[in-house]
Enzyme design. Structure first.
Site, PDB file in Angstrom:
ATOM      1  N   GLY A 150       0.817  -1.208   0.000  1.00  0.00           N
ATOM      2  CA  GLY A 150       0.000   0.000   0.000  1.00  0.00           C
ATOM      3  C   GLY A 150       0.851   1.259   0.000  1.00  0.00           C
ATOM      4  N   SER A 158      -0.851 -11.128  -2.928  1.00  0.00           N
ATOM      5  CA  SER A 158       0.529 -10.745  -3.261  1.00  0.00           C
ATOM      6  C   SER A 158       1.551 -11.779  -2.814  1.00  0.00           C
ATOM      7  CB  SER A 158       0.868  -9.395  -2.621  1.00  0.00           C
ATOM      8  OG  SER A 158       0.050  -8.361  -3.130  1.00  0.00           O
ATOM      9  N   CYS A 217      -2.563  11.535  10.890  1.00  0.00           N
ATOM     10  CA  CYS A 217      -1.642  12.406  10.144  1.00  0.00           C
ATOM     11  C   CYS A 217      -2.018  13.887  10.246  1.00  0.00           C
ATOM     12  CB  CYS A 217      -1.574  11.976   8.681  1.00  0.00           C
ATOM     13  SG  CYS A 217      -3.164  11.852   7.844  1.00  0.00           S
ATOM     14  N   GLU A 232     -12.554  11.785  10.390  1.00  0.00           N
ATOM     15  CA  GLU A 232     -11.375  12.624  10.585  1.00  0.00           C
ATOM     16  C   GLU A 232     -11.579  13.689  11.649  1.00  0.00           C
ATOM     17  OE1 GLU A 232      -7.346  12.835   9.052  1.00  0.00           O
ATOM     18  OE2 GLU A 232      -8.988  11.395   8.902  1.00  0.00           O
ATOM     19  N   ARG A 256     -10.916  17.716   2.212  1.00  0.00           N
ATOM     20  CA  ARG A 256      -9.970  17.129   1.276  1.00  0.00           C
ATOM     21  C   ARG A 256      -9.759  18.112   0.135  1.00  0.00           C
ATOM     22  NH1 ARG A 256      -7.017  13.185   2.870  1.00  0.00           N
ATOM     23  NH2 ARG A 256      -8.728  11.702   3.225  1.00  0.00           N
ATOM     24  N   HIS A 281      -0.579  18.288   4.609  1.00  0.00           N
ATOM     25  CA  HIS A 281      -1.799  18.686   5.315  1.00  0.00           C
ATOM     26  C   HIS A 281      -1.582  20.055   5.952  1.00  0.00           C
ATOM     27  CE1 HIS A 281      -3.431  14.879   4.488  1.00  0.00           C
ATOM     28  NE2 HIS A 281      -3.493  14.345   5.694  1.00  0.00           N
ATOM     29  N   THR A 322       2.514  12.046   4.634  1.00  0.00           N
ATOM     30  CA  THR A 322       2.995  10.671   4.534  1.00  0.00           C
ATOM     31  C   THR A 322       4.415  10.509   5.062  1.00  0.00           C
ATOM     32  OG1 THR A 322       3.845  10.828   2.255  1.00  0.00           O
ATOM     33  CG2 THR A 322       1.513  10.269   2.537  1.00  0.00           C
TER      34      THR A 322
END
Length: 367
Positions: A14, A41, A159, A212, A246, A253, A341
């Site tokens: 991912g 996978s 995050c 969120e 978003r 962010h 990220t």
């Protein structure tokens, strides 16, 4: 540090898993040894399993390409015997994630999780290393509950918190922030997407991100809480209300924050800036490999921070702040930015793992 650690990434195919894999390339302490994912996978090389879905800006690390993907659920005991700890970034239902992370912990494999499933487990520390490293003190109590010697679970926070909670933390400690209103403007990578896979986000804003706002209001209460015996007791101040949108940005962010202080404790603009400039944490004391030299950066320019030029500040691990000024309804308002990220996900997880190793909570196995 001379110790070397063998590391696994669970959920390696991912987007966050890919980020973990990319960050482990050339890491001075950590060697990527195992990649694991779902059954579809399993048995493929990592390069075959990910293929054209590699979403990072940098090429897939050579050391990862030929690793054969193991089954994240069926091979728990085997994986636990091959590594010193694992990063977990799986895409599963929350109850399934909780069960899987406990299986790894009970197999005596420490877990550093990017998932939200265990964030409110009372004896699981949710840690931003500069903010609440003392919460790691709960690990012996968690091990007692799990019946383990080495195994435990730690998690990083959501995050979106990484932009505004670091900025509020030293002000809360010094002056006592009473309440805050936060509006976050969140990149599409936070949903595991790119513009190629989510074209409807181009030239668009979506004023809803499921769950969120609740995370943004509640998770800081645990970060600012206290270890009490066998659990972490959440705080109830400051009161936070949040709205999360978003926006059509690949990474980064941003938060717009409004804050008020108790009567008689309102600092000046210059005192706030000085508090931010002087704030550092345990990662800076220990000079951890992924730690930014300066945690909080303040920009004096009226139009900064900006997402594109500022999200990679100090390798994407620093927090950018700007536009601090008085407000008509609250005491002050400001804008803040973090790379979601990196600091907000895999990078924050790697930094947490470095802290756990440096503080002795993870020791390499004698093989």
């Amino acid at each position: 540090m001379e110790k070397q650690y063998k590391v696994g990434v669970i959920g390696a195919t991912g987007m966050v898993g890919q980020r973990f894999v990319s960050l482990l390339e050339h890491h001075p302490w950590f060697q990527l040894t195992v990649v694991a994912a779902s059954a579809r996978s399993t048995g493929k090389t990592y390069q075959e399993a990910v293929g054209a879905r590699w979403a990072m800006d940098t090429p897939m690390p050579e050391e990862a390409k030929s690793l054969v993907v193991m089954n994240a659920e069926a091979d728990v005991d085997k994986i636990a015997g091959l590594v010193d700890f694992v990063f977990c970034a799986v895409d599963m239902k929350k109850d399934e994630i909780r069960a899987l992370e406990e299986r790894y912990a009970k197999a005596e494999c420490p877990v550093v999780s990017n998932n939200s499933a265990n964030r409110f487990t009372p004896d699981v520390p949710m840690v931003v290393p500069e903010i609440n490293p003392q919460h790691l003190e709960i690990i012996p109590a968690q091990r007692k509950r799990l019946g383990t010697q080495r195994g435990f679970i730690t998690v990083k926070s959501n995050c979106s918190l990484q932009s505004y909670v670091p900025a509020l933390t030293p002000l809360r400690a010094k002056y006592g922030v009473e309440k805050a209103l936060v509006c976050t403007y969140q990149a599409i990578s936070g949903a595991g997407k790119t513009f190629e896979t989510w074209p409807e986000m181009i030239d668009n804003v979506i004023p809803y991100i499921g769950g969120e706002e609740e995370k943004s209001e509640q998770e800081p209460m645990k970060l600012w809480g206290q270890v009490q015996g066998d659990h972490i007791e959440n705080t109830d101040t400051p009161a936070i209300t949040a709205q999360c949108l978003r926006v059509p940005v690949s990474n980064g962010h941003m938060g717009a924050v409004f804050m008020s202080f108790p009567a008689g404790k309102k600092p000046s603009v210059e005192e706030i800036k000085e508090t931010w400039a002087s704030f550092s944490g345990r990662p800076q004391e220990l000079n951890l490999p992924s730690a930014p030299k300066q945690f909080l950066h303040y920009f004096e320019e009226a139009d900064r921070p900006q997402t594109k030029p500022d999200r990679m500040l100090e390798g994407g691990m620093a927090i950018s702040i700007g536009r601090l000024r008085p407000d008509t309804q609250y005491d002050y308002k400001f804008v803040c930015l973090s790379h979601n990220t990196l600091r907000g996900a895999a990078g924050g997880g790697v930094l947490l793992a470095e802290l756990l190793c440096a503080e002795g909570y993870i020791q390499p196995l004698n093989r």
